[in-house]
Motif scaffolding. Structure first.
Motif, PDB file in Angstrom:
ATOM      1  N   UNK A  68       0.862  -1.010   0.014  1.00  0.00           N
ATOM      2  CA  UNK A  68       0.043   0.112   0.028  1.00  0.00           C
ATOM      3  C   UNK A  68       0.969   1.208   0.010  1.00  0.00           C
ATOM      4  N   UNK A  69       2.367   1.110  -0.185  1.00  0.00           N
ATOM      5  CA  UNK A  69       2.992   2.182  -0.015  1.00  0.00           C
ATOM      6  C   UNK A  69       3.263   2.843  -1.304  1.00  0.00           C
ATOM      7  N   UNK A  70       2.675   4.039  -1.808  1.00  0.00           N
ATOM      8  CA  UNK A  70       2.544   4.459  -3.077  1.00  0.00           C
ATOM      9  C   UNK A  70       4.212   5.003  -3.450  1.00  0.00           C
ATOM     10  N   UNK A  71       4.323   4.201  -4.660  1.00  0.00           N
ATOM     11  CA  UNK A  71       5.702   4.666  -5.289  1.00  0.00           C
ATOM     12  C   UNK A  71       5.572   4.440  -6.976  1.00  0.00           C
ATOM     13  N   UNK A  72       5.633   5.759  -7.343  1.00  0.00           N
ATOM     14  CA  UNK A  72       5.095   5.799  -8.618  1.00  0.00           C
ATOM     15  C   UNK A  72       6.426   5.844  -9.693  1.00  0.00           C
ATOM     16  N   UNK A  73       6.193   5.176 -10.915  1.00  0.00           N
ATOM     17  CA  UNK A  73       7.308   4.938 -11.757  1.00  0.00           C
ATOM     18  C   UNK A  73       7.968   6.270 -12.179  1.00  0.00           C
ATOM     19  N   UNK A  74       9.176   6.617 -12.023  1.00  0.00           N
ATOM     20  CA  UNK A  74       9.774   7.895 -12.462  1.00  0.00           C
ATOM     21  C   UNK A  74       9.350   8.193 -13.979  1.00  0.00           C
TER      22      UNK A  74
ATOM     23  N   UNK B 284      23.580  12.988   7.113  1.00  0.00           N
ATOM     24  CA  UNK B 284      24.445  12.302   7.584  1.00  0.00           C
ATOM     25  C   UNK B 284      25.006  10.991   7.461  1.00  0.00           C
ATOM     26  N   UNK B 285      24.185  10.472   6.664  1.00  0.00           N
ATOM     27  CA  UNK B 285      24.511   9.091   5.996  1.00  0.00           C
ATOM     28  C   UNK B 285      25.611   9.397   5.039  1.00  0.00           C
ATOM     29  N   UNK B 286      25.447  10.420   4.278  1.00  0.00           N
ATOM     30  CA  UNK B 286      26.518  10.588   3.426  1.00  0.00           C
ATOM     31  C   UNK B 286      27.961  10.784   4.032  1.00  0.00           C
ATOM     32  N   UNK B 287      27.982  11.806   5.229  1.00  0.00           N
ATOM     33  CA  UNK B 287      28.957  11.906   5.737  1.00  0.00           C
ATOM     34  C   UNK B 287      29.568  10.514   6.524  1.00  0.00           C
ATOM     35  N   UNK B 288      29.069   9.737   6.702  1.00  0.00           N
ATOM     36  CA  UNK B 288      29.444   8.293   7.130  1.00  0.00           C
ATOM     37  C   UNK B 288      29.756   7.623   5.943  1.00  0.00           C
ATOM     38  N   UNK B 289      29.382   7.867   4.778  1.00  0.00           N
ATOM     39  CA  UNK B 289      29.463   7.105   3.566  1.00  0.00           C
ATOM     40  C   UNK B 289      28.838   5.597   3.530  1.00  0.00           C
ATOM     41  N   UNK B 290      27.780   5.792   4.146  1.00  0.00           N
ATOM     42  CA  UNK B 290      26.903   4.607   4.253  1.00  0.00           C
ATOM     43  C   UNK B 290      25.995   4.408   3.015  1.00  0.00           C
ATOM     44  N   UNK B 291      26.182   3.630   2.067  1.00  0.00           N
ATOM     45  CA  UNK B 291      25.422   3.960   0.935  1.00  0.00           C
ATOM     46  C   UNK B 291      24.086   3.080   1.077  1.00  0.00           C
ATOM     47  N   UNK B 292      24.039   1.900   1.767  1.00  0.00           N
ATOM     48  CA  UNK B 292      22.904   1.249   2.217  1.00  0.00           C
ATOM     49  C   UNK B 292      21.911   2.324   2.613  1.00  0.00           C
ATOM     50  N   UNK B 293      22.136   3.045   3.737  1.00  0.00           N
ATOM     51  CA  UNK B 293      21.266   3.984   4.275  1.00  0.00           C
ATOM     52  C   UNK B 293      20.899   4.903   3.344  1.00  0.00           C
ATOM     53  N   UNK B 294      21.850   5.358   2.413  1.00  0.00           N
ATOM     54  CA  UNK B 294      21.500   6.649   1.570  1.00  0.00           C
ATOM     55  C   UNK B 294      20.598   6.261   0.698  1.00  0.00           C
TER      56      UNK B 294
ATOM     57  N   UNK C  42      17.339   6.145   2.278  1.00  0.00           N
ATOM     58  CA  UNK C  42      16.789   7.622   2.665  1.00  0.00           C
ATOM     59  C   UNK C  42      16.217   8.439   1.011  1.00  0.00           C
ATOM     60  N   UNK C  43      16.765   7.886  -0.084  1.00  0.00           N
ATOM     61  CA  UNK C  43      16.377   8.550  -1.142  1.00  0.00           C
ATOM     62  C   UNK C  43      14.917   8.608  -1.558  1.00  0.00           C
ATOM     63  N   UNK C  44      14.685   9.703  -2.251  1.00  0.00           N
ATOM     64  CA  UNK C  44      13.325   9.571  -2.646  1.00  0.00           C
ATOM     65  C   UNK C  44      13.091   8.763  -3.770  1.00  0.00           C
ATOM     66  N   UNK C  45      14.023   8.324  -4.442  1.00  0.00           N
ATOM     67  CA  UNK C  45      13.805   7.490  -5.679  1.00  0.00           C
ATOM     68  C   UNK C  45      14.477   5.992  -5.228  1.00  0.00           C
ATOM     69  N   UNK C  46      13.479   4.972  -5.434  1.00  0.00           N
ATOM     70  CA  UNK C  46      13.586   3.537  -5.307  1.00  0.00           C
ATOM     71  C   UNK C  46      14.366   2.921  -6.673  1.00  0.00           C
ATOM     72  N   UNK C  47      15.660   2.828  -6.326  1.00  0.00           N
ATOM     73  CA  UNK C  47      16.528   2.387  -7.511  1.00  0.00           C
ATOM     74  C   UNK C  47      16.476   0.884  -7.872  1.00  0.00           C
ATOM     75  N   UNK C  48      15.620   0.293  -7.166  1.00  0.00           N
ATOM     76  CA  UNK C  48      15.691  -1.043  -7.425  1.00  0.00           C
ATOM     77  C   UNK C  48      14.660  -1.607  -8.571  1.00  0.00           C
ATOM     78  N   UNK C  49      14.798  -2.070  -9.554  1.00  0.00           N
ATOM     79  CA  UNK C  49      14.023  -2.325 -10.558  1.00  0.00           C
ATOM     80  C   UNK C  49      13.764  -1.200 -11.334  1.00  0.00           C
ATOM     81  N   UNK C  50      12.661  -0.953 -11.950  1.00  0.00           N
ATOM     82  CA  UNK C  50      12.156   0.231 -12.650  1.00  0.00           C
ATOM     83  C   UNK C  50      12.178   1.369 -11.621  1.00  0.00           C
TER      84      UNK C  50
END
Ligand code: GPU
Length: 832
Positions: free
Chosen positions: A373-379, A405-415, A418-426
């Protein structure tokens, strides 16, 4: 036009019986255009509604004018759904003229009940989320808060549910077919809403980079206003719903024949935007038209909000101190990007200033954690339909990820979380993240749900902004859900403790001491019995089934969903049926199992469970060996109107969702307030209901949210083992799977059996079965003792005061919106 008059030049309508009667006759003749001999029931409903509306309009204008003169801070509740139901009794009751109206109709030889029953049920919503919005409108108006609802005026509300051979069949619900006497069309309140096109970059007057959205397709949003009558009739707020109109570009005269037909087609297509409510409840739809609906009403609402603000202001600096915008789930979340666009592109604000104002203005309510039910519209879709918004979303995202802060810590998974874009798949735009980033407060709808938000879906954003998430446990309006729906009990309560509870539900706690009063218990039972008789008559009319008024009315009414586990209830029903057949000499507590609720048209499993309940009903209800001790009914077309009849008659309230999955529930509150005992899991607001009514006065069973989580984390459990070790469960499932309830199609229920076994029983129906049966037995045993049952029922009613939506709305007002009550002046000052 410069009309010079004072509002006191207009004769205000009186509320007495004679005046009402005169109005009825006038409206019937001069507006409906009939005489009393020709008038149908529906004509009388329209007549009556129009006369009541007259008594609302001048106070409505007083209210609106006062907000304007005081430049009061308003709250705007943006919601794709408002599940209003009927308005006649509600308006009369809040104006305090039910008796006057009844008498006036009586003098004309008319029955008020017939008139009331001729009103269609306005179903511009699916379930809890839409009904919550309607309860909030009532609570805001009843407490004098300057609150506006904004939504869509769907031509077709939620479908009408009928059964054919026990299967759900959907029919269109045409609530506007005979006109809507409550609304005022505002053809002059019209905003353009754009789609498609492309973005042009240019340099503004000071040489800065700027953007223009061009070559768009336009649709117009036209306003329809419905007055929202607060209790006591002092404050009348506005629900503004948008209807799609084609632009005048469709100027038919200039075309040749082919182009003419095409133009008409285009006109119809653009007006489809407000045609129909999507019938999905807490499941994603992912349809382009849905996304366009969301943008359509959000854009029109924001344009209207800014227009109103600019009547008093020349800069936007005070926007957050004059307007609070609440996003009812992510459906209007595109509003974050839209406000940025309006402020930056149209009004020339700098990005950072616009962002600060946007965040300070918006707040967001989350209503579910279910991933589907979490809305995620194709870019790619957002880019095509709203190219400028997609740019803005990228810009918001880039600025945020740069600073986090995640960027400061260099943690890519967390980043990536946090992103507005879900990069998995489409690639998709996460609307929940957008709503979170663009708001200063984010809330869940029960204590448990809010904690789970912090631990799951929003864990990373929460770590980034630890002060943003807060809880606002849902509530229900006591006006509709006790006073109007349950006159028998409300009159009893009022004779004992006065009428203060209607606007201050906490006062109902004065009933606590009456739980030990044998006379009061008798009267409480009498009220419940009256409601049960009313429901039994309704059941007979709707289903042809005769039920025993003195049986235990065991009620599960809500949308059909696997997580709500109607299946668990049916399995218990079958097990109980078997026990009764096995032990015919035992004196069984007679039980009536009452179900109601719609399934989304494309939700096959939910529809199959409806069919199962109807199949079980057919067998059980006609089996003489259970001696009428068990009846099963599925009432068709559950809606607000049906709820008002069913809820006051319930003895037992089924709130049995898999723990962790029901965000709050609000039916649970309505039933407990009306004196039903709850059988439920520790899920959603059930947890808080237990705290308020006391653990002794509720039947809690099953795994907790934490246990559910652990069970799933540790590789699940083996439902086959659970089934094998529970003979009652095994027998019930064997009967279902071998066709005992479907001799015409013995394989019919294989998908259900499949889901419970090979499928891993995702909703833990088998895991909770044994404990559920234990709790059911406890309830049935208690029902043998009417005095003790009634005592606990009274304690439920008496302890539910906190669950008033007045309390909820007050918490929003003070902790999120910073809005305050405004007292309308009804002094007849001049207005224009
Ligand atoms: N809810 Br998301 C809906 O009715 N529809 C939706 O699309 C979403 C949530 C419900 C929750 O399921 C229910 O638990 C809650 O009480 C209600 O919203 C109001 O918050």
């Amino acid at each position: 036009m410069d009309a010079r008059y004072k509002s006191r030049d207009i004769e205000r309508r009186s509320l007495d019986v004679d005046s009402l009667k005169r109005s009825f006759l006038e409206w019937l003749v001069y507006s409906v255009g009939k005489d009393a001999r020709a008038a149908t029931r529906r004509d009388w409903f329209h007549t009556c509604a129009l006369a009541v509306r007259d008594r609302v309009v001048d106070r409505w204008m007083d209210t609106t004018r006062t907000y304007y003169h005081e430049d009061a801070k308003r709250v705007y509740y943006l919601s794709l759904e408002f599940l209003i139901g009927r308005l006649l009794t509600n308006s009369l009751s809040n104006l305090g003229i039910i008796d006057e109206c009844r008498q006036a109709l009586d003098r004309l030889g008319l029955s008020m009940d017939d008139v009331v029953d001729s009103e269609p049920d306005a179903a511009l919503g699916n379930g809890g989320l839409g009904r919550l919005a309607a309860c909030f409108l009532d609570s805001m108006a009843s407490q004098g808060l300057p609150g506006y609802g904004y939504g869509i005026r769907y031509e077709f509300g939620l479908f009408e549910q009928r059964f054919e051979n026990g299967w759900q069949i959907e029919h269109p619900e045409q609530w506007l077919q005979f006109g809507n006497p409550w609304e005022f069309a505002r053809p002059e309140v019209l905003y353009p809403v754009q789609f498609y096109g492309r973005v042009e970059e240019f340099r503004d007057s000071v040489g800065e980079r700027a953007y223009r959205w061009v070559d768009t397709e336009r649709v117009l949003a036209m306003a329809y206003d419905t007055p929202v009558v607060g209790y006591g009739g002092d404050t009348i707020n506005t629900l503004r719903l948008w209807s799609a109109r084609a632009t005048s570009d469709f100027n038919f005269g200039h075309f040749n024949e082919g182009a003419y037909m095409k133009a008409v087609e285009q006109k119809i297509l653009s007006e489809n935007l407000s045609r129909v409510l999507y019938p999905n409840d807490a499941t994603e739809i992912g349809k382009e038209l849905r996304f366009k609906q969301e943008y359509f009403f959000t854009s029109a609402s924001l344009q209207d909000i800014l227009r109103r603000y600019l009547q008093h202001h020349t800069t936007f600096d005070n926007l957050p101190s004059k307007a609070a915008i609440q996003l009812n789930d992510t459906h209007p979340a595109i509003g974050i990007a839209e406000l940025m666009r309006l402020l930056v592109d149209h009004h020339g604000l700098r990005w950072d200033k616009a962002w600060e104002l946007t965040q300070a203005t918006f707040a967001y309510t989350n209503h579910t954690l279910l991933p589907e039910a979490l809305e995620a519209w194709p870019v790619r879709m957002v880019e095509r339909i709203l190219p400028r918004h997609m740019q803005i979303i990228y810009e918001i995202n880039a600025k945020f990820l740069n600073r986090s802060k995640a960027r400061a810590a260099g943690d890519n998974t967390r980043l990536s979380h946090l992103s507005l874009i879900d990069e998995r798949g489409d690639r998709r735009v996460r609307m929940g993240n957008l709503a979170f980033l663009g708001s200063h407060k984010i809330n869940g709808v029960s204590a448990l749900h809010t904690e789970l938000m912090k631990e799951t879906v929003f864990a990373d954003l929460h770590a980034e902004f630890p002060d943003r998430i807060n809880n606002k446990t849902n509530g229900i309006t006591p006006r509709r859900w006790l006073k109007q729906a349950n006159p028998a009990l409300s009159e009893l309560i009022s004779t004992r403790i006065g009428e203060g509870w209607i606007s201050d539900l906490q006062q109902i706690s004065a009933l606590k001491e009456k739980a030990d009063d044998v006379v009061f218990r008798e009267e409480f039972r009498r009220a419940k019995r009256k409601n049960k008789k009313r429901l039994a008559a309704y059941i007979a009319r709707q289903t042809g089934e005769e039920v025993q008024v003195d049986s235990l009315f065991d009620v599960q009414v809500k949308r059909m969903h696997e997580y709500k586990r109607q299946l668990l209830n049916v399995l218990h029903t079958v097990a109980l049926y078997n026990e009764m057949r096995d032990n015919p000499t035992v004196s069984w507590v007679p039980v009536t199992k009452i179900f109601a609720g719609k399934a989304a048209p494309s939700y096959h499993m939910a529809k199959l469970i409806i069919k199962l309940i109807n199949d079980v009903a057919k067998v059980v209800n006609h089996d003489p060996s259970v001696h009428d001790n068990l009846k099963v009914v599925y009432l068709p077309n559950y809606n607000v109107t049906a709820a008002e009849i069913i809820i006051p008659a319930a003895d037992l309230s089924e709130q049995i969702s898999t723990a962790g999955m029901e965000a709050s529930g609000t039916g649970n509150m309505k039933l407990a307030l009306n004196g039903a005992l709850t059988i439920g899991t520790l899920d959603g607001a059930n947890v808080e209901i237990r705290e308020h009514v006391g653990a002794d006065n509720i039947f809690i069973f099953g795994l907790t949210a934490e246990e559910v989580n652990d069970l799933r984390a540790n590789g699940g459990f083996n439902p086959r083992e659970v089934i094998a070790s529970n003979p009652a469960l095994k027998r019930a499932l064997d009967m279902i799977s071998t066709g005992a309830f479907s001799p015409d199609d013995r394989n019919r229920y294989h998908p259900i059996l499949q889901a419970l076994t090979d499928g891993g029983d995702h909703f833990l129906v088998t895991a909770d079965f044994a404990d559920y049966c234990r709790a059911q037995d406890a309830a049935m045993q208690l029902y043998r003792d009417p005095e003790e049952w009634t005592r606990r029922a009274i304690l439920n009613t008496a302890n539910m005061g906190w669950f008033s939506s007045d309390r909820t709305v007050n918490e929003y007002a003070t902790e999120i919106w910073d809005v305050h009550p405004v007292k309308p002046t009804h002094d007849g000052e001049g207005f224009r």
